[in-house]
Design an enzyme around this catalytic site. Structure first.
Site, PDB file in Angstrom:
ATOM      1  N   SER A 138     -10.137  -9.286   7.317  1.00 56.28           N
ATOM      2  CA  SER A 138      -9.319  -9.980   6.323  1.00 56.28           C
ATOM      3  C   SER A 138      -8.264 -10.768   7.083  1.00 56.28           C
ATOM      4  O   SER A 138      -7.973 -10.477   8.256  1.00 56.28           O
ATOM      5  CB  SER A 138      -8.637  -8.955   5.407  1.00 56.28           C
ATOM      6  N   TYR A 151      -4.205  -0.993   3.418  1.00 53.52           N
ATOM      7  CA  TYR A 151      -5.179  -2.078   3.599  1.00 53.52           C
ATOM      8  C   TYR A 151      -4.915  -2.818   4.903  1.00 53.52           C
ATOM      9  O   TYR A 151      -5.832  -3.064   5.698  1.00 53.52           O
ATOM     10  CB  TYR A 151      -5.106  -3.030   2.411  1.00 53.52           C
TER      11      TYR A 151
END
Length: 256
Positions: A138, A151
């Site tokens: 990401s 995350y």
């Protein structure tokens, strides 16, 4: 024909990547995901593109199930040539309220599953002198944002794992790279929009413009087809010297 295993591939980014591989007609496809109709999704791809597919519902938190998915793939197709670690979950919360179980689940699904699966395919890739491992990280594998402690930690860890595997795999023609997307319009991001709207007391439209895409120079969601085509490029024989990279596909977010 080569064989590609893609985790979290019955929806969102994973399914989009699976479709790009299926379109080539050059890969057996192993799908995995939480959707109850996963086998039907795999069969539909097989019928649409005249390829062989297989669905395995391995739980990303169960190492033995991940090893079984790789073993069953080898039993059916002989080997795993490409592993795409895509499965991931998200939770948005200030650190003081962040649930312990959410932290454990996010680290387990986003990071530990990639370790277990890479370990499971490693020996056969070394023996074949060919392997391609692609980790879908990401933009948050390269930079941080508030309220996403687990995350961000998991995706930074995934980039670190990518670099380590690239070094270990180099003598054996095994490459490992991370693709680091900005925001892609997926069910995961749709949920994030709702969570962010609640956290910031904004409308969902305001979340998209003022929160999600505010850091992207290109104010558009990343297309999943772009990610799929990049993954295909990384799997080419000619990409053997491209390894250990964390490739941002984020509308210029990391250019700042």
């Amino acid at each position: 024909m080569k064989t590609v295993v893609i985790t979290g591939s019955t929806s969102g980014i994973g399914l989009g990547i699976a479709r790009e591989f299926a379109k080539t007609g050059k890969y057996h496809l192993v799908l995995n995901g939480l959707e109850s109709n996963g086998a039907e999704i795999a069969s539909a791809l097989a019928n649409e593109f005249s390829i062989q597919t297989f669905f395995h519902g391995a739980n990303m938190l169960a190492a033995e199930e991940l090893r079984d998915m790789i073993q069953q793939t080898c039993n059916r197709f002989g080997a795993v040539d490409v592993l795409i670690n895509n499965a991931g979950i998200q939770h948005v919360s200030p650190i003081e309220d962040f649930p312990d179980d959410k932290w454990s689940a996010i680290i387990g699904i986003n990071l530990s599953s990639a370790f277990h699966l890479s370990k499971a395919v490693w020996k056969q890739m070394k023996e074949k002198k060919f392997g391609r491992i692609i980790n879908i990280a990401s933009a948050h594998g390269l930079v941080a944002s508030e309220f996403k402690s687990a995350y961000v930690a998991s995706k930074h860890g995934l980039v670190g794992l990518t670099k380590t595997l690239a070094l270990e795999g180099a003598p054996f023609n095994i490459t490992c790279n991370a693709i680091c997307p900005g925001y892609v319009k997926t069910p995961l991001v749709e949920k994030q929009i709702a969570d962010q709207a609640k956290a910031h007391h904004l409308s969902e439209a305001e979340v998209v413009s003022k929160v999600l895409l505010v850091k992207q120079a290109v104010k558009e969601f990343v297309q999943v087809e772009t990610l799929g085509r990049l993954a295909l490029f990384l799997c080419e024989d000619s990409s053997g010297t491209l390894t250990g990279a964390a490739l941002p596909v984020d509308g210029g977010w990391n250019a700042q």
